[in-house]
Design a protein around this motif. Structure first.
Motif, mmCIF file in Angstrom:
data_model
loop_
_atom_site.group_PDB
_atom_site.id
_atom_site.type_symbol
_atom_site.label_atom_id
_atom_site.label_comp_id
_atom_site.label_asym_id
_atom_site.label_seq_id
_atom_site.Cartn_x
_atom_site.Cartn_y
_atom_site.Cartn_z
ATOM 1 N N THR A 85 0.816 -1.214 0.000
ATOM 2 C CA THR A 85 0.000 0.000 0.000
ATOM 3 C C THR A 85 0.852 1.267 0.000
ATOM 4 O OG1 THR A 85 -1.945 -1.002 1.037
ATOM 5 C CG2 THR A 85 -1.662 1.357 1.353
ATOM 6 N N PHE A 86 1.818 1.356 0.895
ATOM 7 C CA PHE A 86 2.600 2.591 0.993
ATOM 8 C C PHE A 86 3.463 2.799 -0.242
ATOM 9 C CE2 PHE A 86 6.084 5.313 2.687
ATOM 10 C CZ PHE A 86 5.293 6.409 2.992
ATOM 11 N N GLU A 87 3.987 1.724 -0.812
ATOM 12 C CA GLU A 87 4.791 1.841 -2.030
ATOM 13 C C GLU A 87 3.945 2.382 -3.183
ATOM 14 O OE1 GLU A 87 4.861 -0.646 0.033
ATOM 15 O OE2 GLU A 87 6.936 -0.636 0.743
ATOM 16 N N VAL A 88 2.700 1.908 -3.268
ATOM 17 C CA VAL A 88 1.787 2.408 -4.307
ATOM 18 C C VAL A 88 1.497 3.893 -4.078
ATOM 19 C CG1 VAL A 88 -0.559 2.245 -5.244
ATOM 20 C CG2 VAL A 88 0.737 0.160 -4.725
ATOM 21 N N MET A 89 1.281 4.266 -2.831
ATOM 22 C CA MET A 89 1.059 5.679 -2.506
ATOM 23 C C MET A 89 2.245 6.531 -2.927
ATOM 24 S SD MET A 89 -0.685 5.493 1.282
ATOM 25 C CE MET A 89 -2.369 4.936 1.539
ATOM 26 N N GLU A 90 3.443 6.038 -2.655
ATOM 27 C CA GLU A 90 4.647 6.792 -3.021
ATOM 28 C C GLU A 90 4.753 6.973 -4.526
ATOM 29 O OE1 GLU A 90 8.075 6.099 0.297
ATOM 30 O OE2 GLU A 90 7.595 4.350 -0.947
ATOM 31 N N GLU A 91 4.366 5.956 -5.288
ATOM 32 C CA GLU A 91 4.404 6.057 -6.752
ATOM 33 C C GLU A 91 3.495 7.180 -7.228
ATOM 34 O OE1 GLU A 91 3.509 2.337 -8.570
ATOM 35 O OE2 GLU A 91 5.119 1.242 -7.538
ATOM 36 N N PHE A 92 2.283 7.254 -6.669
ATOM 37 C CA PHE A 92 1.360 8.324 -7.055
ATOM 38 C C PHE A 92 1.876 9.682 -6.594
ATOM 39 C CE2 PHE A 92 -1.891 4.903 -7.412
ATOM 40 C CZ PHE A 92 -2.431 5.254 -8.649
ATOM 41 N N ALA A 93 2.449 9.746 -5.384
ATOM 42 C CA ALA A 93 2.939 11.012 -4.851
ATOM 43 C C ALA A 93 4.102 11.561 -5.671
ATOM 44 C CB ALA A 93 3.360 10.827 -3.389
ATOM 45 N N ASN A 94 4.914 10.667 -6.226
ATOM 46 C CA ASN A 94 6.040 11.095 -7.053
ATOM 47 C C ASN A 94 5.581 11.735 -8.360
ATOM 48 O OD1 ASN A 94 7.970 10.228 -5.211
ATOM 49 N ND2 ASN A 94 8.103 8.171 -6.104
ATOM 50 N N LYS A 95 4.359 11.394 -8.791
ATOM 51 C CA LYS A 95 3.825 11.915 -10.053
ATOM 52 C C LYS A 95 2.905 13.122 -9.868
ATOM 53 C CE LYS A 95 3.868 7.283 -12.114
ATOM 54 N NZ LYS A 95 3.019 6.176 -12.643
ATOM 55 N N HIS A 96 2.405 13.309 -8.660
ATOM 56 C CA HIS A 96 1.419 14.376 -8.422
ATOM 57 C C HIS A 96 1.802 15.150 -7.152
ATOM 58 C CE1 HIS A 96 -1.204 12.492 -11.449
ATOM 59 N NE2 HIS A 96 -0.883 11.344 -10.877
ATOM 60 N N ASN A 97 2.057 16.436 -7.331
ATOM 61 C CA ASN A 97 2.556 17.224 -6.206
ATOM 62 C C ASN A 97 1.479 17.654 -5.220
ATOM 63 O OD1 ASN A 97 1.239 19.217 -7.625
ATOM 64 N ND2 ASN A 97 3.107 20.232 -8.333
ATOM 65 N N ASN A 98 0.214 17.301 -5.468
ATOM 66 C CA ASN A 98 -0.849 17.657 -4.517
ATOM 67 C C ASN A 98 -1.199 16.489 -3.592
ATOM 68 O OD1 ASN A 98 -2.094 16.103 -6.520
ATOM 69 N ND2 ASN A 98 -4.068 17.140 -6.282
ATOM 70 N N ILE A 99 -0.347 15.461 -3.565
ATOM 71 C CA ILE A 99 -0.575 14.310 -2.691
ATOM 72 C C ILE A 99 0.333 14.391 -1.467
ATOM 73 C CG2 ILE A 99 -0.368 11.800 -2.460
ATOM 74 C CD1 ILE A 99 -1.216 11.516 -5.347
ATOM 75 N N LYS A 100 -0.279 14.268 -0.305
ATOM 76 C CA LYS A 100 0.436 14.256 0.964
ATOM 77 C C LYS A 100 0.345 12.856 1.561
ATOM 78 C CE LYS A 100 2.087 15.741 5.002
ATOM 79 N NZ LYS A 100 3.458 16.272 5.199
ATOM 80 N N LEU A 101 1.478 12.279 1.935
ATOM 81 C CA LEU A 101 1.513 10.926 2.493
ATOM 82 C C LEU A 101 1.638 10.961 4.017
ATOM 83 C CD1 LEU A 101 3.869 9.030 0.006
ATOM 84 C CD2 LEU A 101 1.392 9.370 -0.108
ATOM 85 N N VAL A 102 0.876 10.084 4.660
ATOM 86 C CA VAL A 102 0.972 9.906 6.106
ATOM 87 C C VAL A 102 1.143 8.415 6.364
ATOM 88 C CG1 VAL A 102 -0.183 10.172 8.337
ATOM 89 C CG2 VAL A 102 -0.506 11.904 6.539
ATOM 90 N N ASN A 103 2.295 8.032 6.832
ATOM 91 C CA ASN A 103 2.595 6.615 7.065
ATOM 92 C C ASN A 103 2.452 6.302 8.557
ATOM 93 O OD1 ASN A 103 3.341 3.996 6.415
ATOM 94 N ND2 ASN A 103 5.524 4.409 6.668
ATOM 95 N N VAL A 104 1.433 5.544 8.907
ATOM 96 C CA VAL A 104 1.110 5.264 10.310
ATOM 97 C C VAL A 104 1.617 3.877 10.687
ATOM 98 C CG1 VAL A 104 -0.743 5.055 12.012
ATOM 99 C CG2 VAL A 104 -0.939 6.720 10.137
#
Length: 370
Positions: A85-104
């Protein structure tokens, strides 16, 4: 005969209660004329909490990213997943600058508690207006954010939306799941319009950070594993601060459960939270459910010996006709028209299903959100 006379009087009272609910409660939403809101284009943070949802994020997150809205942030919360899940989130965040990641990571005090993860995500959101959905959901239009956010104003800080389930052909379980979702939506939309809002669904829900922090977040019910959506709304929603949004462009759609076992587990968790609603909400919901059960039980008891069957049959038909008229109007608003044809059958199955869950929950209680 005396007993049957008494049962008939009770049956008349039950029919009256049911018709009252259909007309004066659910009719409030069913016959409501939609007022088109003017888009206000306020900054919005879309919050998605995901636990082991790698594949669903790949499939559904693009429908959020591609929203036609001028200023929005996406807060992706990885709730201690053990898949990618987090790796997929990081892939999207690397392509879109309006994504903020929170890893719990799991916290000993709040082990496997979605509310803890959501709280961290809400704190990380940069905008005051928050819009929530799930990782297995997709907005049904590019104007989802526009439609939901347009209901915010100086007094309305909570917006309740409709989270539908995808239709599966030739599946009775799918119809049952969608029927339960439809009935629940009719109830919470109607109650909200009557000034007594009591719940919303996390698949499509909006409120402000100010509302969240003024209520001390989820602290009043942090010990309850579920209820990040309905218990929070039950706690904070009022006639003054709550609005509903039911335009087709505002709907989200989720993947429904494929087996009765999985759906039962999900509904057990949902029903458990209802025990913590405010007393007035529990009474109103319980009266409707009990009157439903009594309607079908008494109708059967009175028809078997054909006791004053003409009157009994007339009451059955009258109640069902009112129900069909009201639910048919509501179903058109929520794009669930196909369910009306199966109405009596779906209602009977749902009543039995809910009764079995109530009994099961008395024996043991579900513990985790996923």
């Amino acid at each position: 005969m005396v007993l049957l006379d008494v049962l008939l009087y009770i049956f008349v009272a039950v029919v009256s209660i049911q018709v009252f609910y259909f007309v004066f409660f659910f009719g409030k939403f069913a016959f409501l004329k939609h007022k088109k809101e003017t888009p206000i284009n306020i900054p919005v943070s879309v919050v998605i909490c995901a636990k082991n949802e790698a594949e669903n994020l790949k499939k559904f997150l693009p429908s959020v990213i591609n929203q036609d809205y001028p200023n929005f942030q996406i807060v992706l919360i990885n709730d201690a997943s053990y898949d990618d899940t987090f790796e997929v989130m990081e892939e999207f965040a690397n392509k879109h600058n309006n994504i903020k990641l929170v890893n719990v990571v799991n916290n000993e005090a709040f082990w496997a508690n979605k509310k803890y993860a959501l709280t961290l995500g809400i704190k990380a959101a940069k905008h005051n207006h928050l819009l929530f959905t799930d990782a297995d959901c997709k907005p049904l239009s590019k104007h989802w954010i526009t439609e939901m956010s347009s209901c915010f104003n100086q007094t309305k800080s909570i917006v309740l939306g409709y989270g539908a389930y995808a239709k599966i052909k030739n599946s009775f379980l799918n119809k049952l799941i969608r029927f339960e979702t439809f009935i629940t939506a009719v109830q919470y939309f109607s109650f909200a319009k009557l000034g007594i809002p009591y719940m919303g669904v996390g698949r499509n829900l909006a409120y402000t950070k100010e509302t969240f922090f003024n209520a001390n977040g989820f602290m009043d019910h942090m010990y309850i594993r579920s209820g990040d959506d309905d218990l929070f709304i039950n706690q904070t929603a009022t006639a003054q601060n709550t609005d509903i949004c039911f335009t087709p462009e505002s709907f989200t759609e989720s993947i429904p459960k494929k087996t009765y076992k999985d759906w039962k587990i999900q509904k057990r968790r949902h029903i458990t939270t209802a025990n913590h609603y405010k007393a007035k909400h529990k009474v109103l919901l319980a009266v409707f459910y009990v009157s439903q059960v009594l309607f079908w039980v008494l109708a059967t008891i009175l028809l078997i010996p054909l006791f004053k069957w003409q009157l009994v049959l007339a009451l059955i038909l009258f109640r069902n006709l009112v129900q069909v008229l009201v639910f048919n109007k509501a179903s058109k608003k929520l794009n669930e028209n196909d369910l009306i044809f199966y109405l009596p059958l779906l209602e009977l199955f749902l009543i039995g299903f809910q009764l079995s869950i109530f009994i099961k929950n008395l024996i043991s209680k579900p513990k985790h959100w996923k």
